[in-house]
Design a protein around this motif. Structure first.
Motif, PDB file in Angstrom:
ATOM      1  N   LEU A   8       0.741  -1.476   0.014  1.00 42.75           N
ATOM      2  CA  LEU A   8      -0.001   0.124   0.229  1.00 42.75           C
ATOM      3  C   LEU A   8       0.839   1.100  -0.329  1.00 42.75           C
ATOM      4  O   LEU A   8       1.946   1.194   0.341  1.00 42.75           O
ATOM      5  CB  LEU A   8      -0.872  -0.177   1.253  1.00 42.75           C
ATOM      6  N   TRP A   9       0.562   2.669  -0.629  1.00 42.94           N
ATOM      7  CA  TRP A   9       1.352   4.172  -0.430  1.00 42.94           C
ATOM      8  C   TRP A   9       0.718   4.564  -0.325  1.00 42.94           C
ATOM      9  O   TRP A   9      -0.656   4.740  -1.387  1.00 42.94           O
ATOM     10  CB  TRP A   9       2.154   3.965  -1.904  1.00 42.94           C
ATOM     11  N   VAL A  25       5.269   3.908   2.153  1.00 44.79           N
ATOM     12  CA  VAL A  25       5.120   2.615   1.766  1.00 44.79           C
ATOM     13  C   VAL A  25       4.737   1.384   2.632  1.00 44.79           C
ATOM     14  O   VAL A  25       5.152   1.298   3.492  1.00 44.79           O
ATOM     15  CB  VAL A  25       5.863   1.867   1.301  1.00 44.79           C
ATOM     16  N   THR A  26       3.574   0.192   2.591  1.00 41.81           N
ATOM     17  CA  THR A  26       3.552  -0.536   3.843  1.00 41.81           C
ATOM     18  C   THR A  26       3.524  -1.869   3.158  1.00 41.81           C
ATOM     19  O   THR A  26       2.694  -1.327   2.303  1.00 41.81           O
ATOM     20  CB  THR A  26       1.998   0.111   4.277  1.00 41.81           C
ATOM     21  N   SER A  86       3.406  -5.595   9.524  1.00 39.31           N
ATOM     22  CA  SER A  86       3.235  -4.533   8.121  1.00 39.31           C
ATOM     23  C   SER A  86       5.052  -4.404   8.659  1.00 39.31           C
ATOM     24  O   SER A  86       5.432  -4.599   9.688  1.00 39.31           O
ATOM     25  CB  SER A  86       3.413  -4.280   7.827  1.00 39.31           C
ATOM     26  N   PHE A  87       5.846  -3.939   7.470  1.00 41.52           N
ATOM     27  CA  PHE A  87       7.076  -3.638   6.780  1.00 41.52           C
ATOM     28  C   PHE A  87       6.828  -1.949   6.358  1.00 41.52           C
ATOM     29  O   PHE A  87       6.705  -2.033   5.676  1.00 41.52           O
ATOM     30  CB  PHE A  87       7.828  -4.151   6.623  1.00 41.52           C
ATOM     31  N   ASN A  88       7.050  -0.713   7.393  1.00 39.40           N
ATOM     32  CA  ASN A  88       7.011   0.592   6.894  1.00 39.40           C
ATOM     33  C   ASN A  88       7.555   1.036   6.633  1.00 39.40           C
ATOM     34  O   ASN A  88       8.479   1.153   7.470  1.00 39.40           O
ATOM     35  CB  ASN A  88       6.190   0.698   8.050  1.00 39.40           C
ATOM     36  N   LEU A  89       7.957   1.971   5.885  1.00 32.29           N
ATOM     37  CA  LEU A  89       8.843   2.611   5.049  1.00 32.29           C
ATOM     38  C   LEU A  89       8.083   4.247   4.820  1.00 32.29           C
ATOM     39  O   LEU A  89       7.100   4.848   5.125  1.00 32.29           O
ATOM     40  CB  LEU A  89       8.985   2.090   3.267  1.00 32.29           C
ATOM     41  N   ILE A  90       8.733   5.051   5.492  1.00 27.51           N
ATOM     42  CA  ILE A  90       9.102   6.734   4.262  1.00 27.51           C
ATOM     43  C   ILE A  90      10.276   6.770   3.782  1.00 27.51           C
ATOM     44  O   ILE A  90      11.058   6.588   4.417  1.00 27.51           O
ATOM     45  CB  ILE A  90       8.709   7.765   5.941  1.00 27.51           C
ATOM     46  N   PHE A 118      -5.695   4.162   1.733  1.00 25.36           N
ATOM     47  CA  PHE A 118      -6.989   5.008   1.523  1.00 25.36           C
ATOM     48  C   PHE A 118      -6.677   5.949   2.731  1.00 25.36           C
ATOM     49  O   PHE A 118      -7.522   6.709   3.260  1.00 25.36           O
ATOM     50  CB  PHE A 118      -8.241   4.702   1.255  1.00 25.36           C
ATOM     51  N   SER A 119      -5.849   4.672   3.820  1.00 27.68           N
ATOM     52  CA  SER A 119      -5.997   4.847   5.334  1.00 27.68           C
ATOM     53  C   SER A 119      -4.695   6.670   5.786  1.00 27.68           C
ATOM     54  O   SER A 119      -5.155   7.454   6.095  1.00 27.68           O
ATOM     55  CB  SER A 119      -6.049   4.165   5.928  1.00 27.68           C
ATOM     56  N   LYS A 120      -4.144   6.798   4.608  1.00 27.86           N
ATOM     57  CA  LYS A 120      -2.873   7.507   4.657  1.00 27.86           C
ATOM     58  C   LYS A 120      -3.057   8.251   3.532  1.00 27.86           C
ATOM     59  O   LYS A 120      -2.571   9.789   3.768  1.00 27.86           O
ATOM     60  CB  LYS A 120      -1.596   7.307   4.975  1.00 27.86           C
TER      61      LYS A 120
END
Length: 225
Positions: A8-9, A25-26, A86-90, A118-120
């Motif tokens: 997800l992005w 990015v999730t 999850s693995f989350n990225l900024i 859509f949550s972000k």
């Protein structure tokens, strides 16, 4: 190559504020086995490979993907965070622009595993006041002001200041003697104490009341002869 995890992005953009010019990015893969996690970020590519605890025996191949990014990012100012879900990225966009990227990938191709978060997500013209991901929760690669401090860890989560102990409880600031902050504010007549604090000055308020009592009473007029 194993199966693709769901990715997800969302994004934010800014011409002037670096920290607001990012991609979120999730990678939705629960219970990642940390030893199997292989994540690589270059200015133009993102690759990921990992195994989930529940699939580590039944699925011989890891979950994996490789993406060519639409434009360049700054790996040194990007960060990651691993959670149970999850693995989350900024990812910090390298070029500051007010316009959004039209897509995450360089090529305009359909990736079934790549979806809008859509949550972000917020529209480009509605970014003001939008909720941001707290960067201090992420392992920022080389931000210095963030990653180098370990989300303030370099200051011991402020512990290095010892709850202001590093400032001697305001007592080591020279010229202030042993005066504490509350006394200082009170002596300045700033009402620095908390509500209801008897140390807060009240004389000024009383003086103001005297000044606002209106004009003095008229003197009795002399009787007419």
């Amino acid at each position: 190559m194993g199966q693709h995890p769901e990715v997800l992005w969302a994004q934010r953009s800014s011409e002037t504020v670096d920290e607001k010019n990012v991609l979120y990015v999730t990678i939705n893969l629960p219970n990642i086995v940390k030893d199997t996690l292989d994540y690589k970020l270059t200015p133009t590519t993102l690759s990921f490979s990992a195994k989930s605890k529940k699939d580590i025996e039944s699925e011989p191949n890891p979950y994996a993907f490789n993406l060519d990014l639409y434009a360049e990012v700054d790996p040194e100012k990007s960060g990651s965070k691993l959670s149970d879900r999850s693995f989350n990225l900024i990812l910090r966009k390298k070029e500051n622009k007010s316009e959004y990227w039209p897509r995450l990938t360089k090529e305009k191709v359909k990736n079934a595993f790549l979806k809008t978060d859509f949550s972000k997500w917020v529209d480009e013209d509605e970014q003001e006041g939008a909720k941001e991901e707290p960067a201090e929760d992420f392992d920022m690669g080389g931000m210095g002001g963030m990653g180098g401090m370990g989300g303030m860890g370099g200051m011991g989560g402020m512990g290095g200041m010892g709850g202001m102990g590093g400032m001697g409880g305001m007592g080591d600031m020279g010229g202030m003697g042993g005066m504490d902050l509350q006394q200082m504010m009170a002596s300045m007549g700033a009402g620095g104490g908390p509500p209801g604090d008897e140390s807060a000055p009240a004389d000024d308020a009383a003086d103001d009341d005297d000044d606002d009592e209106g004009p003095p009473p008229l003197e009795d007029a002399e009787p007419t002869k």
